[in-house]
Design a protein around this motif. Sequence first.
Motif, short mmCIF file in Angstrom:
data_model
loop_
_atom_site.label_atom_id
_atom_site.label_comp_id
_atom_site.label_asym_id
_atom_site.label_seq_id
_atom_site.Cartn_x
_atom_site.Cartn_y
_atom_site.Cartn_z
N ASP A 48 0.83 -1.20 0.00
CA ASP A 48 0.00 0.00 0.00
C ASP A 48 0.86 1.24 0.00
O ASP A 48 0.69 2.14 -0.80
N LYS A 49 1.75 1.29 0.95
CA LYS A 49 2.74 2.36 0.90
C LYS A 49 4.12 1.77 1.22
O LYS A 49 4.23 0.83 2.00
N PHE A 50 5.11 2.32 0.52
CA PHE A 50 6.44 1.72 0.62
C PHE A 50 7.11 2.07 1.94
O PHE A 50 7.23 3.26 2.29
N SER A 51 7.52 1.03 2.65
CA SER A 51 8.23 1.27 3.89
C SER A 51 9.70 0.90 3.68
O SER A 51 10.00 -0.19 3.18
N PHE A 52 10.59 1.80 4.03
CA PHE A 52 12.02 1.51 3.85
C PHE A 52 12.66 1.00 5.14
O PHE A 52 13.87 0.84 5.21
N GLU A 53 11.80 0.74 6.12
CA GLU A 53 12.28 0.33 7.43
C GLU A 53 13.18 -0.92 7.34
O GLU A 53 14.23 -0.98 7.96
N ASN A 54 12.77 -1.91 6.52
CA ASN A 54 13.55 -3.15 6.41
C ASN A 54 14.96 -2.88 5.91
O ASN A 54 15.92 -3.49 6.36
N TYR A 55 15.06 -1.95 4.96
CA TYR A 55 16.38 -1.64 4.41
C TYR A 55 17.22 -0.86 5.41
O TYR A 55 18.42 -1.06 5.53
N ARG A 56 16.54 0.03 6.16
CA ARG A 56 17.26 0.80 7.19
C ARG A 56 17.87 -0.16 8.22
O ARG A 56 19.02 -0.04 8.61
N LEU A 57 17.08 -1.18 8.59
CA LEU A 57 17.57 -2.15 9.57
C LEU A 57 18.76 -2.95 9.01
O LEU A 57 19.69 -3.27 9.75
N LEU A 58 18.73 -3.21 7.73
CA LEU A 58 19.85 -3.94 7.12
C LEU A 58 21.15 -3.17 7.25
O LEU A 58 22.21 -3.73 7.48
N PHE A 59 21.02 -1.83 7.10
CA PHE A 59 22.23 -1.01 7.20
C PHE A 59 22.83 -1.06 8.60
O PHE A 59 24.01 -0.84 8.78
N GLU A 60 21.97 -1.34 9.58
CA GLU A 60 22.48 -1.43 10.95
C GLU A 60 22.98 -2.84 11.28
O GLU A 60 23.57 -3.06 12.32
N SER A 61 22.69 -3.79 10.39
CA SER A 61 23.03 -5.17 10.71
C SER A 61 24.44 -5.50 10.16
O SER A 61 25.18 -4.63 9.74
N GLU A 62 24.74 -6.79 10.15
CA GLU A 62 26.04 -7.25 9.66
C GLU A 62 26.08 -7.36 8.14
O GLU A 62 27.06 -7.80 7.56
N PHE A 63 24.95 -7.01 7.50
CA PHE A 63 24.82 -7.23 6.08
C PHE A 63 26.02 -6.72 5.28
O PHE A 63 26.55 -7.40 4.41
N PHE A 64 26.48 -5.51 5.61
CA PHE A 64 27.55 -4.95 4.80
C PHE A 64 28.90 -5.57 5.10
O PHE A 64 29.81 -5.50 4.29
N ARG A 65 28.99 -6.21 6.24
CA ARG A 65 30.18 -7.02 6.53
C ARG A 65 30.24 -8.20 5.54
O ARG A 65 31.27 -8.48 4.93
N PHE A 66 29.10 -8.89 5.37
CA PHE A 66 29.03 -10.00 4.42
C PHE A 66 29.34 -9.52 3.00
O PHE A 66 30.07 -10.15 2.25
N PHE A 67 28.73 -8.38 2.69
CA PHE A 67 28.89 -7.81 1.37
C PHE A 67 30.37 -7.50 1.10
O PHE A 67 30.92 -7.87 0.06
N TYR A 68 31.01 -6.88 2.07
CA TYR A 68 32.42 -6.53 1.97
C TYR A 68 33.27 -7.80 1.79
O TYR A 68 34.14 -7.86 0.91
N ASN A 69 32.99 -8.84 2.60
CA ASN A 69 33.73 -10.10 2.46
C ASN A 69 33.59 -10.68 1.06
O ASN A 69 34.57 -11.13 0.46
N SER A 70 32.38 -10.66 0.55
CA SER A 70 32.14 -11.20 -0.79
C SER A 70 32.92 -10.43 -1.85
O SER A 70 33.49 -11.03 -2.76
N VAL A 71 32.92 -9.10 -1.71
CA VAL A 71 33.64 -8.28 -2.70
C VAL A 71 35.12 -8.63 -2.66
O VAL A 71 35.74 -8.90 -3.70
#
Lengths: 273, 328
Positions: A48-71
């Motif tokens: 109905d309306k786009f919530s960016f909350e899930n993506y905001r939480l990802l930025f606070e999580s370990e997600f970018f650590r995984f991303f960095y390792n993969s790169v």
Amino acid sequence: MLKKLNEVPLYMLAIFLLLFTGLPFLIMVSASFKTQMEFMSSPWSWPDKFSFENYRLLFESEFFRFFYNSVIVSVISVVAVIILAAMASYPLARMKFRLSRPLFILFLVGMMIPIHTTLIPIFLLTKNLGLYDSIWALPGPYIAFALPVSIVIFTQFLKELPKELEESAKMDGCGHFRLFWKILFPLLTPAVATVAIYNFIQIWNEFIFALVLTTSPENATLPLGLREFYGQFSVNVPGIMAALTLGSLPLLLIYLVAQEKIVKGIAAGSVKG
Amino acid sequence: MAGHAKQLTYEDNRHQESEKVYQSLEPGRKVKPKKPKRNGDVMVIFAFMAPALLIYGLYVVYSIGMTFYYSLYEWSGISNTMVFQGLQNYVTLMQDGIFWTSLQNNLLLVAASLLTQLPLGLIMALLLFSPVKGMRFFRSIYFMPFLMSTVAIGILFIYIYDGNFGIINQILGQLGLESWQRGWLGNEETAIWAVIATVCWQFAPFYMILFRAAIVGIPEDLYEAAEIDGASPRKKFLHITLPLLIPTIVTSAILSIIGSLKYFDLIFVMTDGGPNNSTELMATYMYEQTFTNFNMGYGSSISFTMFLIALIITVFILFFDQKRKGES
């Protein structure tokens, strides 16, 4: 008119296949913009309306650590494969020696081997080398399993370059190393692109070696990290969907930019392999 | 001092002798000092190939040998006690019902892949050459599943197949087929088919790309000549496209068979071999035995059996392919 009528089933088939391949992506992306509440009440509708909350939480999580390792792992492995495979292909393609054919076949056989056959010894070897549970455990096997297809592609390409290149280089008193790096390697660019694309996709998505050779979350690559997320937050479906979307985004973006090259690279890499 | 002089003469003699041999072999030809150049070449070849050979030798060649070696032992992988068993692990394996289930599932996956992914890939590829407008857009979407990581696909489809809120059940509900609704992955009968459908979704686009590349390579004038003869599109497909695609079909079949025999990721993520081993594959069973139950020796014997099966099938296909090539 008749011709137009004939095209109707074609369009229907095309659209059916579009839904078949595309719908799971649409589901994933649309769910990723929902709140958990909205997902509960209508899981698969357009948000109905786009919530960016899930993506905001990802930025606070370990997600970018995984991303960095993969790169790091993917880039190092792909660069190393290009250098090692191109070098190994030079004598195989342009010098005559007795072991040339057996060595080429040795690499060729590597493409038929199920990688799992090597999993246990590589696990023990990695432990013995002191690389276990570090991202540095991964480039070794990734390079080794990318070498066969890369060597086949480079060898074929090198064989097609004119013989005169060496002759004129020898006349100028140019040694093998300068000849290879200064004259032949720059001419390899199209093959380098194929090898890089093909192997990058394989390595970026690789799972089983990452699973066996690392254990701590801080050393996880993206596929492993996604599974970790799923294990921890499987109830939060929209959150997981956001992680899946963001994790799939890099390859899809590269694909949008360099579609033709990627498609050609995969076709060449697989058929040669 | 004397010894030194003696050695010199000896060297001299040997040199003269070898020259004599050369001259007697090729009378009238001047002897060229070939040796140094050859040594130089060997050094160059070695320098260029050593890094690749080292890594490949260590991680692939050595590892395959070691898999066989470990398969002869009973060993947890952690303790230092390795008990030599001979071929006992293989005997146990042959009597292991779960192994046979997993082999059966692997063969089912091979058959399903050949029968669904290849034809679907071919249909998609042919469609790309049809006069449908906006084909570029269609092609971009068709190919996307292949770029997604298998882990991501697995997780996404767990939700799609979910028994409570999964979209498959929602659609069935709207069609009035409530009796068909179920937890697709939790059910022993449907789990393997649910996974097979997902594998098909992932890999059909890959074969589309292979077939597309092959169709592009077919010379246009063959079709033009057929058109002059008044051949229908169906005839053109059966008599031009299909025969010329056979090498690609063989390549695709090999890739599909090898890929299905070593399949692991998706099953591991989606069902982990369950429920009740109904989706167990050789690779997931090997993983379970090795890294969950710590039977390194037994796990190695499963690994090595996978290797042998893949090897036999590849040799078999290549043999028949050579025979086919010889006939045509």
